[in-house]
Design a protein around this motif. Structure first.
Motif, mmCIF file in Angstrom:
data_model
loop_
_atom_site.group_PDB
_atom_site.id
_atom_site.type_symbol
_atom_site.label_atom_id
_atom_site.label_comp_id
_atom_site.label_asym_id
_atom_site.label_seq_id
_atom_site.Cartn_x
_atom_site.Cartn_y
_atom_site.Cartn_z
ATOM 1 N N MET A 1 -4.035 4.822 -10.138
ATOM 2 C CA MET A 1 -2.693 4.244 -10.140
ATOM 3 C C MET A 1 -1.914 4.853 -11.287
ATOM 4 S SD MET A 1 -0.318 2.115 -9.090
ATOM 5 C CE MET A 1 -1.320 1.605 -7.726
ATOM 6 N N ASP A 2 -0.758 5.361 -10.982
ATOM 7 C CA ASP A 2 0.079 5.908 -12.045
ATOM 8 C C ASP A 2 1.252 4.960 -12.317
ATOM 9 O OD1 ASP A 2 2.705 7.165 -10.629
ATOM 10 O OD2 ASP A 2 0.957 7.368 -9.325
ATOM 11 N N PHE A 3 1.802 5.087 -13.499
ATOM 12 C CA PHE A 3 2.865 4.186 -13.929
ATOM 13 C C PHE A 3 4.080 4.243 -13.011
ATOM 14 C CE2 PHE A 3 6.824 3.540 -16.297
ATOM 15 C CZ PHE A 3 6.707 2.172 -16.512
ATOM 16 N N ASP A 4 4.494 5.412 -12.582
ATOM 17 C CA ASP A 4 5.694 5.513 -11.747
ATOM 18 C C ASP A 4 5.548 4.754 -10.433
ATOM 19 O OD1 ASP A 4 7.239 7.006 -13.542
ATOM 20 O OD2 ASP A 4 6.374 8.894 -12.847
ATOM 21 N N THR A 5 4.377 4.822 -9.811
ATOM 22 C CA THR A 5 4.135 4.080 -8.574
ATOM 23 C C THR A 5 4.188 2.583 -8.842
ATOM 24 O OG1 THR A 5 2.793 5.868 -7.670
ATOM 25 C CG2 THR A 5 2.466 3.672 -6.710
ATOM 26 N N ALA A 6 3.517 2.151 -9.892
ATOM 27 C CA ALA A 6 3.512 0.731 -10.241
ATOM 28 C C ALA A 6 4.927 0.248 -10.550
ATOM 29 C CB ALA A 6 2.590 0.490 -11.434
ATOM 30 N N PHE A 7 5.667 1.038 -11.284
ATOM 31 C CA PHE A 7 7.042 0.680 -11.645
ATOM 32 C C PHE A 7 7.907 0.532 -10.394
ATOM 33 C CE2 PHE A 7 11.379 2.078 -12.793
ATOM 34 C CZ PHE A 7 11.699 1.085 -13.702
ATOM 35 N N ASP A 8 7.849 1.483 -9.497
ATOM 36 C CA ASP A 8 8.662 1.418 -8.277
ATOM 37 C C ASP A 8 8.296 0.212 -7.425
ATOM 38 O OD1 ASP A 8 10.092 3.688 -8.988
ATOM 39 O OD2 ASP A 8 8.878 5.036 -7.750
ATOM 40 N N ARG A 9 7.017 -0.073 -7.309
ATOM 41 C CA ARG A 9 6.586 -1.246 -6.548
ATOM 42 C C ARG A 9 7.144 -2.531 -7.156
ATOM 43 N NH1 ARG A 9 0.092 -0.573 -5.591
ATOM 44 N NH2 ARG A 9 0.163 1.117 -4.040
ATOM 45 N N THR A 10 6.993 -2.658 -8.456
ATOM 46 C CA THR A 10 7.434 -3.887 -9.118
ATOM 47 C C THR A 10 8.942 -4.040 -9.052
ATOM 48 O OG1 THR A 10 5.478 -3.990 -10.504
ATOM 49 C CG2 THR A 10 7.411 -5.147 -11.305
ATOM 50 N N LEU A 11 9.674 -2.948 -9.173
ATOM 51 C CA LEU A 11 11.131 -3.058 -9.035
ATOM 52 C C LEU A 11 11.519 -3.519 -7.639
ATOM 53 C CD1 LEU A 11 13.033 -0.289 -10.990
ATOM 54 C CD2 LEU A 11 12.579 -2.648 -11.583
ATOM 55 N N GLY A 12 10.688 -3.211 -6.653
ATOM 56 C CA GLY A 12 10.932 -3.709 -5.305
ATOM 57 C C GLY A 12 10.882 -5.224 -5.239
ATOM 58 N N HIS A 13 10.159 -5.842 -6.161
ATOM 59 C CA HIS A 13 10.102 -7.302 -6.248
ATOM 60 C C HIS A 13 11.223 -7.854 -7.132
ATOM 61 C CE1 HIS A 13 6.237 -7.411 -4.328
ATOM 62 N NE2 HIS A 13 5.583 -6.851 -5.337
ATOM 63 N N LEU A 151 -1.024 -8.332 -1.897
ATOM 64 C CA LEU A 151 -2.303 -8.280 -1.183
ATOM 65 C C LEU A 151 -2.380 -7.025 -0.325
ATOM 66 C CD1 LEU A 151 -2.675 -12.029 -0.235
ATOM 67 C CD2 LEU A 151 -4.308 -10.706 -1.606
ATOM 68 N N LYS A 152 -1.280 -6.645 0.291
ATOM 69 C CA LYS A 152 -1.252 -5.399 1.072
ATOM 70 C C LYS A 152 -1.449 -4.202 0.163
ATOM 71 C CE LYS A 152 1.756 -7.352 4.605
ATOM 72 N NZ LYS A 152 3.121 -7.371 5.166
ATOM 73 N N TYR A 153 -0.792 -4.210 -1.017
ATOM 74 C CA TYR A 153 -1.003 -3.127 -1.980
ATOM 75 C C TYR A 153 -2.473 -3.085 -2.428
ATOM 76 C CZ TYR A 153 4.058 -2.419 -2.701
ATOM 77 O OH TYR A 153 5.396 -2.145 -2.551
ATOM 78 N N ALA A 154 -3.052 -4.266 -2.660
ATOM 79 C CA ALA A 154 -4.450 -4.331 -3.108
ATOM 80 C C ALA A 154 -5.372 -3.686 -2.065
ATOM 81 C CB ALA A 154 -4.864 -5.771 -3.365
ATOM 82 N N ALA A 155 -5.125 -3.975 -0.802
ATOM 83 C CA ALA A 155 -5.940 -3.381 0.264
ATOM 84 C C ALA A 155 -5.771 -1.866 0.307
ATOM 85 C CB ALA A 155 -5.575 -3.997 1.609
ATOM 86 N N ALA A 156 -4.557 -1.401 0.113
ATOM 87 C CA ALA A 156 -4.299 0.052 0.136
ATOM 88 C C ALA A 156 -4.908 0.738 -1.094
ATOM 89 C CB ALA A 156 -2.803 0.311 0.204
ATOM 90 N N ASP A 157 -4.862 0.073 -2.235
ATOM 91 C CA ASP A 157 -5.336 0.667 -3.495
ATOM 92 C C ASP A 157 -6.846 0.591 -3.632
ATOM 93 O OD1 ASP A 157 -2.684 1.074 -4.140
ATOM 94 O OD2 ASP A 157 -2.561 -0.662 -5.487
ATOM 95 N N ASN A 158 -7.454 -0.300 -2.909
ATOM 96 C CA ASN A 158 -8.867 -0.576 -3.044
ATOM 97 C C ASN A 158 -9.729 0.552 -2.492
ATOM 98 O OD1 ASN A 158 -11.259 -1.807 -3.379
ATOM 99 N ND2 ASN A 158 -10.790 -3.584 -2.132
#
Length: 158
Positions: A1-13, A151-158
């Protein structure tokens, strides 16, 4: 997991500027609240400005110590509930005292667990935490959707 991906996901929330009287954080932009950052001009905070805060205060403290699937979840919780609360949730999930400090005892307990168990237990702790907040009723639908997406992200990242 890289910071940019995490950042973009969280901004979506998180979205942009709000000043909801039901939000204990008060004035908020990009998930950064005036209550937590009283010296920041929240209304004029840019996406790049928020990104600097996110990386420094919510990502850097623990990102290198967790598996990819969990590091995003902890990051998103830290942005939403504060880094201390997020760490306490993870500590409860791994079965250690929830003092809000991710030290060697917490790390050893985490390292001894199956990463999937830690991930699922963390998400359960987070949802339980959210349901006990005084503004759950006002925010339940949006927060439940956030957890469902995570939860969907968790399944994809797992």
């Amino acid at each position: 997991m890289d910071f940019d991906t995490a950042f973009d996901r969280t901004l979506g929330h998180e979205g942009g500027y709000t000043n909801d009287p039901e939000d204990p954080g008060g004035e908020t932009n990009w998930g950064i609240s005036k209550r937590s950052y009283p010296d920041v001009d929240i209304k004029n905070l840019t996406r790049d400005g928020a990104k600097v805060i996110y990386q420094r205060d919510f990502w850097a403290p623990v990102a290198s110590k967790l598996d990819d699937a969990l590091v995003y979840q902890l990051f998103d919780a830290a942005v939403h509930h504060g880094i201390g609360n997020a760490i306490r949730m993870l500590q409860r999930a791994v079965g250690v005292a929830d003092d809000g400090y991710w030290g060697p005892v917490s790390q050893v307990a985490y390292d001894r667990m199956d990463p999937n168990d830690a991930l699922l237990r963390f998400l359960a702790e987070r949802l339980d935490f959210m349901t006990r907040l005084s503004n759950w009723g006002h925010n339940a639908r949006g927060w439940a959707r956030r957890i469902a997406q995570n939860l969907k992200y968790a399944a994809a990242d797992n």
